[in-house]
Design an enzyme around this catalytic site. Structure first.
Site, mmCIF file in Angstrom:
data_model
loop_
_atom_site.group_PDB
_atom_site.id
_atom_site.type_symbol
_atom_site.label_atom_id
_atom_site.label_comp_id
_atom_site.label_asym_id
_atom_site.label_seq_id
_atom_site.Cartn_x
_atom_site.Cartn_y
_atom_site.Cartn_z
ATOM 1 N N HIS A 1 47.802 14.989 40.816
ATOM 2 C CA HIS A 1 47.156 13.628 41.093
ATOM 3 C C HIS A 1 48.441 13.191 41.646
ATOM 4 O O HIS A 1 49.480 12.738 40.807
ATOM 5 C CB HIS A 1 46.607 12.992 40.047
ATOM 6 C CG HIS A 1 46.075 11.594 40.316
ATOM 7 N ND1 HIS A 1 44.996 11.276 41.365
ATOM 8 C CD2 HIS A 1 46.652 10.488 40.126
ATOM 9 C CE1 HIS A 1 44.716 10.027 41.258
ATOM 10 N NE2 HIS A 1 45.842 9.582 40.810
ATOM 11 N N PHE B 1 55.969 44.137 73.476
ATOM 12 C CA PHE B 1 55.667 45.073 72.432
ATOM 13 C C PHE B 1 55.371 44.170 71.058
ATOM 14 O O PHE B 1 55.698 43.233 70.972
ATOM 15 C CB PHE B 1 57.020 46.044 72.078
ATOM 16 C CG PHE B 1 56.569 46.825 71.072
ATOM 17 C CD1 PHE B 1 56.280 48.123 71.278
ATOM 18 C CD2 PHE B 1 56.988 46.631 69.735
ATOM 19 C CE1 PHE B 1 55.778 48.991 70.192
ATOM 20 C CE2 PHE B 1 56.819 47.527 68.735
ATOM 21 C CZ PHE B 1 56.608 48.812 68.964
ATOM 22 N N GLY B 2 54.114 44.824 70.613
ATOM 23 C CA GLY B 2 54.058 44.207 69.189
ATOM 24 C C GLY B 2 52.504 43.430 68.918
ATOM 25 O O GLY B 2 52.325 42.989 67.862
#
Length: 480
Positions: A451, A36-37
């Site tokens: 940086h 499911f899903g």
């Protein structure tokens, strides 16, 4: 017959749209997927990226010598690799199903839904039998599935357990020693990279002359060169026949000159694309208009040709991406909750990413599309090897770079393409700039760039754009 105010068909992004705003309404959620899903959780984005991370770690170990490290070659425990992925995901799917099944506000129906008229679906239950649901409104979120090509021999029962799609390749019991992959798009490239990274001998058969051919040409060519170093690429060839042979598969291909080739592998992955799940939906009975590719026709608000039926995700979107489906679910939810103030789905640039080594990520137009349309553009390119963090990575590749395309008159970004480490992350500031109309000069000089961070690849690509517009301001931070 059961009566509802709303029936949602599909429990991927369709499940996500059912929220507190539907309290008091009779809502049904129909889904036939196992687990499911939806695809992303169970068969797509998430498990493939978890496997990719393992494969990339193995590749990093093999490249450790570039950094002055002596490390033993990695060994792969495939059952443990697979268990790491699905021991995490399967419980999520099970919990999601259990939660919906126990809900007092949503009726979960496990099975395949088919329209019999514009307001009725018959559900063939996974457990057997049928249920008939009638509703004032529907949402179709049935997704898509892998295309199975019409190739001679592919229906031979002897090939059972030797031919796979993206739906089942990640759950194989045993890691094959060799794998042939048909296709050269996103799915094919990701799985080729994953299995090659895990030590499998990979052969890719692609009908065009390069991989990822819909990407910017410079990126497509760079990725093709990179992957060719770690796997066999059989380009400009069509797969015309397959047959079972011992423990594996024999592939027969043909090029444009009708020259035939033969390859062998333990397994074959079919990865040539996906098709929308509308062919067994009863679209005609519901009066739903379809595009030539089988997707549902929707308006800007995601309403189909039937005003009470909505659609979202791969079943309607020209960009079959999970983040697009999630956005469309939010749009449909808003329109169901407040139909007097309809929301529209489009208007935003849509990024995509490919999690190979190297990663690829892009948003907006390619250089080829701009040139074909006669659109004026400026190009800025920055290689990883020429920034400080590229040195830290020992990245000397000609094929790792950020490429930005902009309107030379205004500096507004038209497209961005990144190939190299962490490309998906590096793309995001460019997506932000395109979405909110931030011009290249402002994006580059109107903010700090840490940086020596890898994001300086993006900063420098922006600065390399040759723009016609005069600088209106220096973009220095104001003093107070």
């Amino acid at each position: 017959m059961e009566e509802f105010d709303l029936v949602v068909i599909g429990a991927g992004s369709g499940n996500a749209l059912i929220g507190d705003g539907f309290a008091g309404r009779r809502v049904a959620l129909v889904d036939e997927g196992v687990p499911f899903g939806g695809t992303c959780l169970n068969k797509g984005c998430i498990p493939s990226k978890m496997l990719a991370h393992t494969a990339h770690a193995a590749q990093a170990i093999r490249r450790a010598g570039d950094l002055g490290l002596a490390v033993a070659a990695p060994t792969v425990d495939w059952p443990a690799v697979r268990e790491r992925v699905f021991s995490r995901l399967d419980p999520i799917a099970e919990a999601g199903e259990a939660s919906r099944a126990a809900s007092d506000s949503v009726t979960l129906v496990r099975g395949h839904a088919r329209f019999t008229d514009p307001q009725t679906v018959v559900v063939e239950l996974l457990a057997g039998g049928t249920r008939v649901l009638r509703s004032a409104a529907f949402v179709i979120a049935t997704g898509a599935r892998p295309v199975i090509p019409d190739i001679k021999g592919l229906d031979d029962p002897k090939l059972a357990g030797k031919v796979y799609t993206s739906d089942d390749i990640m759950r194989v019991e045993r890691l094959p020693k060799s794998l042939a992959i048909m296709g050269g798009g996103v799915v094919a490239c990701e799985f080729a990279d994953i299995f090659a990274g895990l030590g499998v001998q990979v052969t890719v058969v692609q009908r065009s002359g390069r991989l990822l051919r819909r990407a910017d040409e410079a990126v497509s060519e760079a990725l093709t060169r990179e992957l060719a170093q770690r796997m066999a690429l059989r380009l400009n060839q069509d797969l015309v026949e397959v047959e079972a042979s011992g423990r594996g598969v024999t592939l027969y291909t043909r090029d444009a000159n009708d020259i035939e080739y033969t390859y062998s592998a333990e397994a074959l992955l079919l990865a040539i694309g996906r098709r929308p799940n509308t062919d067994n939906l009863g679209a005609e009975a519901a009066g739903l208009a379809l595009k030539p590719n089988g997707q549902l026709v929707v308006d800007a608000c995601l309403r189909t040709s039937q005003p009470h039926i909505w659609a979202l995700g791969d079943v309607d979107s020209p960009e079959p991406l999970k983040h697009v489906a999630n956005h469309e679910a939010r749009v449909v939810r808003a329109n169901l909750e407040d139909p007097k103030h309809p929301a529209e789905a489009g208007g935003r640039p849509i990024p995509w990413a490919l999690f190979t080594t190297p990663q690829v990520a892009a948003v907006g137009a390619t250089e080829q599309a701009l040139a074909a349309a006669g659109t004026p553009y400026a190009v800025g390119v920055q290689h990883y090897r020429d920034v400080a963090y590229g040195w830290a990575l020992a990245d000397s590749s000609e094929d790792h770079f950020a490429k930005v395309l902009a309107d030379p008159a205004t500096g507004r970004l038209l497209g961005a393409h990144v190939i190299g480490p962490e490309a998906a992350l590096l793309l995001q500031p460019l997506v932000t700039a395109m979405t909110f109309g931030i011009d290249a000069q402002t994006a580059a000089r109107g903010q700090y760039w840490p940086h020596p961070g890898l994001q300086e690849v993006v900063e420098n690509a922006l600065l390399k754009l040759e723009l016609e517009a005069p600088k209106k301001k220096r973009h220095l931070f104001a003093r107070r």
